[in-house]
Design a protein around this motif. Structure first.
Motif, PDB file in Angstrom:
ATOM      1  N   VAL A 184       0.838  -1.203   0.000  1.00 36.67           N
ATOM      2  CA  VAL A 184       0.000   0.000   0.000  1.00 36.67           C
ATOM      3  C   VAL A 184       0.871   1.250   0.000  1.00 36.67           C
ATOM      4  O   VAL A 184       0.565   2.236  -0.683  1.00 36.67           O
ATOM      5  CB  VAL A 184      -0.948  -0.016   1.217  1.00 36.67           C
ATOM      6  N   ARG A 185       1.966   1.235   0.777  1.00 34.84           N
ATOM      7  CA  ARG A 185       2.861   2.395   0.794  1.00 34.84           C
ATOM      8  C   ARG A 185       3.379   2.711  -0.604  1.00 34.84           C
ATOM      9  O   ARG A 185       3.477   3.876  -0.999  1.00 34.84           O
ATOM     10  CB  ARG A 185       4.056   2.129   1.722  1.00 34.84           C
ATOM     11  N   LYS A 186       3.738   1.670  -1.349  1.00 33.66           N
ATOM     12  CA  LYS A 186       4.268   1.879  -2.708  1.00 33.66           C
ATOM     13  C   LYS A 186       3.215   2.496  -3.618  1.00 33.66           C
ATOM     14  O   LYS A 186       3.537   3.299  -4.495  1.00 33.66           O
ATOM     15  CB  LYS A 186       4.747   0.546  -3.277  1.00 33.66           C
ATOM     16  N   MET A 187       1.942   2.123  -3.409  1.00 35.71           N
ATOM     17  CA  MET A 187       0.863   2.686  -4.232  1.00 35.71           C
ATOM     18  C   MET A 187       0.751   4.197  -4.054  1.00 35.71           C
ATOM     19  O   MET A 187       0.360   4.923  -4.964  1.00 35.71           O
ATOM     20  CB  MET A 187      -0.470   2.030  -3.861  1.00 35.71           C
ATOM     21  N   TYR A 188       1.104   4.673  -2.834  1.00 31.95           N
ATOM     22  CA  TYR A 188       0.940   6.100  -2.534  1.00 31.95           C
ATOM     23  C   TYR A 188       2.289   6.792  -2.323  1.00 31.95           C
ATOM     24  O   TYR A 188       2.374   7.809  -1.644  1.00 31.95           O
ATOM     25  CB  TYR A 188       0.065   6.267  -1.287  1.00 31.95           C
ATOM     26  N   ALA A 189       3.340   6.212  -2.921  1.00 31.23           N
ATOM     27  CA  ALA A 189       4.690   6.744  -2.733  1.00 31.23           C
ATOM     28  C   ALA A 189       4.818   8.186  -3.224  1.00 31.23           C
ATOM     29  O   ALA A 189       5.633   8.955  -2.697  1.00 31.23           O
ATOM     30  CB  ALA A 189       5.703   5.855  -3.453  1.00 31.23           C
ATOM     31  N   ASP A 190       4.031   8.580  -4.230  1.00 30.76           N
ATOM     32  CA  ASP A 190       4.141   9.931  -4.781  1.00 30.76           C
ATOM     33  C   ASP A 190       3.120  10.886  -4.177  1.00 30.76           C
ATOM     34  O   ASP A 190       2.943  11.997  -4.654  1.00 30.76           O
ATOM     35  CB  ASP A 190       3.977   9.899  -6.302  1.00 30.76           C
ATOM     36  N   ARG A 191       2.423  10.461  -3.110  1.00 37.29           N
ATOM     37  CA  ARG A 191       1.426  11.311  -2.476  1.00 37.29           C
ATOM     38  C   ARG A 191       1.826  11.589  -1.026  1.00 37.29           C
ATOM     39  O   ARG A 191       2.454  10.762  -0.368  1.00 37.29           O
ATOM     40  CB  ARG A 191       0.034  10.654  -2.472  1.00 37.29           C
ATOM     41  N   GLU A 192       1.464  12.755  -0.534  1.00 39.97           N
ATOM     42  CA  GLU A 192       1.770  13.105   0.853  1.00 39.97           C
ATOM     43  C   GLU A 192       0.746  12.453   1.776  1.00 39.97           C
ATOM     44  O   GLU A 192      -0.463  12.518   1.537  1.00 39.97           O
ATOM     45  CB  GLU A 192       1.731  14.624   1.023  1.00 39.97           C
ATOM     46  N   TYR A 193       1.226  11.801   2.831  1.00 42.61           N
ATOM     47  CA  TYR A 193       0.302  11.172   3.782  1.00 42.61           C
ATOM     48  C   TYR A 193       0.952  11.095   5.159  1.00 42.61           C
ATOM     49  O   TYR A 193       2.170  11.256   5.303  1.00 42.61           O
ATOM     50  CB  TYR A 193      -0.114   9.770   3.315  1.00 42.61           C
TER      51      TYR A 193
END
Length: 439
Positions: A203-212
């Protein structure tokens, strides 16, 4: 002899907790019954009292430590005449990975024994396989082990050893096709396993380019996730819905609150709902039940749990014997339980048990929803907001009424449809004729 203080089990289901705070320090004298620490379980922060008297000789687990297992050593208590020099000889005698004696013993172990213990044990060879026709397949232990590691089906490999025995070279030189039967055999098991969803790293890789912001789950959130996942997967839910007209109840409530004002009591709509459900459990006793694995337990009293939202989760404090208590008594008790729930000060017996629960989101403007049953309960009532709606009265005329939508989630293993409908009808009747609840 110094006394080991172990992490207590503060509830029947507790496996670990957080040592939130020490209320004593090393060198302090304590007596039996003195509060020495505050422990956070998955549901509450509870005081931990000393059982024996003495002096706190050593604090093993510092405050703020999470994930401390039940029965782990957390401190050592010295009896009269003992000093800190006596601790190493006794600490760890009754459990706890952090015990100094255990560490000392480890350090003193002979190097040869340590090396022997650290050496990986040789992997055992898989059991001798059999072909589809039941005949044994002859293969060397090493060949069986290599085949298992590679996922190869020995039945698809031709042996070059004596009498067709499969040897190491046969497995190492096997063609990829030999793996297919083994993979096919494993497929049904993989297909039947419940989907757990992608892991954290995926899941982290899916949102690697987003701030969270990553939020670590605390004990309460982990417990809620586990219990509700189990509930939805294992309990055969079905749902019954009714609309309840509240105008008579609202007028009756206003009348009672005026009379109760000198006593400082103010009844809520939820108090009436609790009372109505408690009485309905007595009218339809087969619904006053819980699922117990291979049997059903039918309760005599009406012990009603009520969901209370708190920061990061929820509690379901239980109002025991709710059928025999007055509306004012229920109101006072519910306010007390809800307040202590938000402060995480409830004792385990105050939020465990009951056969039935109420979840009310009406005060948040939600008109209807379906609640998840809290095992081992057999049902839960989801309560929506009272909303002004056009209705047709007994004379066939269209009028405006305050209507509240409720949904009963039912465990079909315990309660059948007709029985659940009978219970919901009893709740509706009590709320639409609230004066009857005082009889």
């Amino acid at each position: 002899m110094p006394i080991n203080i172990l992490m207590p089990a503060l509830s029947p289901t507790m496996e670990e907790g957080t040592l939130a705070k020490w209320t004593v320090k090393e060198g302090d004298s304590v007596a039996s019954g003195d509060v020495i620490a505050e422990i956070e379980t998955d549901k509450a922060t509870m005081e931990f009292e000393a059982v024996d008297e003495g002096t706190i000789g050593k604090i093993i687990v510092p405050e703020g430590t999470e994930g401390v297992k039940v029965n782990d050593l957390i401190a050592v208590l010295l009896e009269e005449g003992e000093s800190a020099d006596d601790i190493d000889a006794s600490a760890g005698a009754s459990g706890g990975d952090a015990a100094p004696a255990a560490e000392a013993k480890s350090d003193e172990a002979p190097k040869a024994e340590a090396a022997k213990a650290d050496a990986p044990a040789p992997a055992a060879a898989p059991a001798a396989p059999k072909a589809a026709d039941g005949d044994r397949i002859f293969a060397s232990p090493l060949a069986r082990r290599i085949a298992a590691d590679k996922g190869l089906d020995l039945a698809a490999i031709k042996g070059s050893g004596p009498h067709g025995r499969i040897v190491k070279a046969d497995v190492e030189n096997a063609k990829p096709e030999a793996a297919k039967p083994a993979e096919a055999a494993a497929a049904p098991a993989a297909k039947s396993a419940p989907a757990a969803g992608p892991d954290a790293e995926t899941v982290r890789k899916m949102y690697a380019d987003r701030e969270y912001e990553e939020v670590t789950l605390d004990g309460m959130r982990k417990t809620i996730a586990a219990r509700l996942s189990e509930a939805k997967q294992s309990i055969p839910h079905f749902y019954l819905r009714r609309d309840i007209q509240l105008d008579a109840l609202m007028a009756f409530r206003a009348q009672l609150n005026k009379a109760l004002e000198p006593r400082g009591v103010k009844l809520s709509v939820n108090d009436f709902i609790i009372k109505a459900c408690a009485l309905a459990l007595q009218q339809v006793p087969d619904c006053n039940a819980v699922w117990a694995g291979d049997r059903v337990l039918k309760l005599k009293p009406s012990d009603v749990a009520v969901a209370v939202a708190i920061e990061g989760g929820l509690f379901t404090p239980v109002l025991r014997d709710a059928d025999s208590k007055s509306l004012s008594a229920l109101s006072v008790e519910m306010k007390d339980l809800a307040g202590r729930a938000r402060d995480r000060k409830l004792a385990p017996h105050e939020y465990q048990g009951g056969s039935f629960a109420i979840s009310n989101l009406g005060m948040m403007g939600v008109e209807n929803f379906d609640a998840v049953i809290n095992p081992p309960h057999a049902s839960i009532l989801a309560v929506g907001a009272g909303v002004k709606k056009p209705v047709v009265n007994a004379e066939g005329e269209v009028t405006v009424a305050t209507v509240m939508s409720v949904t009963l989630s039912v465990d079909h293993r315990v309660i059948d449809g007709a029985l659940g409908a009978e219970f919901l009808a009893a709740v509706k009747a009590a709320l639409e004729d609230p004066m009857g609840m005082l009889a």
